[in-house]
Design a protein around this motif. Structure first.
Motif: not given
Ligand code: G1P
Length: 288
Positions: A34, A270, A276
């Motif tokens: 990420i 995520a 997310m």
């Protein structure tokens, strides 16, 4: 009495050729899960285990990896001017994690050789090794779990996990007797064995708590698997003289050392992050 583990070595040298073409310009330890690079997770795990003195072993040209942990003046000034205290705090958190010493491995001679570079940094104490490709999500840091076993039994401890057959020839494999609670007394270690030679499906995962005696054994050892100085061989050389255990740690492990593994790590992370959730739902990747 075994001492508290205060220092960690993070070997992060290597060209990262498995990640070409991106690694032609970006060092592998800076590839993100990420919005944080792989190297961050390694340092954060050490810090969570109470270890704030870290030696990072890098190849020449990978200075940007250590730069991630140094203050970035212009960036901080810009954020301050904008009054973006949230992002400023993010940067300060990274810089406050640990005191990072950079060591250079000039020749790619293997993991054992990379760890040997940290000999003077470590001195005469038990220390941790964290391989940044191996990501572990756990309530108690894997290093803490290993240090607890070291405290109970003395000697060195390696992290372990049962792995699928096809991955055995890429890993260090453990021959051991189970003592209970995921702790095993190690009888032998083989680096990257063929399937015929593998004593089990219990593999070394990239977390170690090692006694400083390992440095002499690395120095005295010959090249092993892949013609490299293997850390596994130096650890195995202590069997019979020093206590050696493997700990099947509690936690979720992903080997992010391949593009597919890094992708899996991104999906896994995520699914844990609230910010997310929207995209995860949209893609049908429902969290556990
Ligand atoms: C290293 C170790 C190996 C271990 C593995 C875990 O191998 O030498 O024993 O099983 O890390 O990731 P490498 O991945 O550097 O080939």
């Amino acid at each position: 009495m075994p001492q508290k583990v205060r220092k960690a070595v993070i070997p992060a040298a290597g060209l990262g050729t498995r990640f070409l073409p991106v690694t032609s310009a970006v060092p592998k330890p800076l590839l993100p899960v990420i919005d944080k690079p792989l190297i961050f997770y390694a340092v954060a795990e050490a810090a969570a285990a109470g270890i704030h003195e870290i030696a990072m072993v890098l190849s020449p040209g990978l200075e940007a990896v250590a730069g991630y942990f140094s203050p970035n003046g212009p960036m901080e000034d810009a954020l301050e001017e904008r009054g973006d205290t949230e992002r400023l705090a993010m940067l300060h958190e990274i810089h406050g994690l640990a005191e990072v010493t950079v060591l250079e491995q000039t020749e790619a001679k293997g993991l054992g050789d990379a760890v040997l570079m940290a000999r003077a940094f470590v001195g005469d104490e038990t220390f941790a090794v964290i391989l940044p490709d191996d990501l572990i999500w756990s309530n108690t840091p894997a290093i803490t779990q290993l240090a607890q076993v070291a405290e109970e039994h003395g000697g060195s401890v390696v992290a372990a996990k049962r792995v699928p057959r096809e991955t055995i020839p890429n890993l260090g494999i453990i021959d051991a007797d189970a003592l209970g609670d995921g702790v095993h007394r190690v009888q032998g270690l083989i680096e990257k064995p063929s399937l015929e030679k593998a004593p089990s499906d219990l593999a070394i995962i990239g977390r170690y708590v090692l006694t400083p005696g390992v440095f002499n054994r690395i120095e005295q050892g010959a090249a092993g698997a892949l013609g490299e100085i293997q850390l596994t061989d130096a650890i195995a050389a202590a069997i019979g003289q020093e206590s050696l255990h493997a700990k099947e740690f509690d936690g979720h492990h992903i080997d992010a050392g391949t593009p597919a593994g890094l992708f899996a790590a991104n999906i896994y992370e995520a699914r844990r992050r609230d910010d997310m959730a929207g995209v995860i739902a949209e893609l049908g990747l429902i969290p556990d």
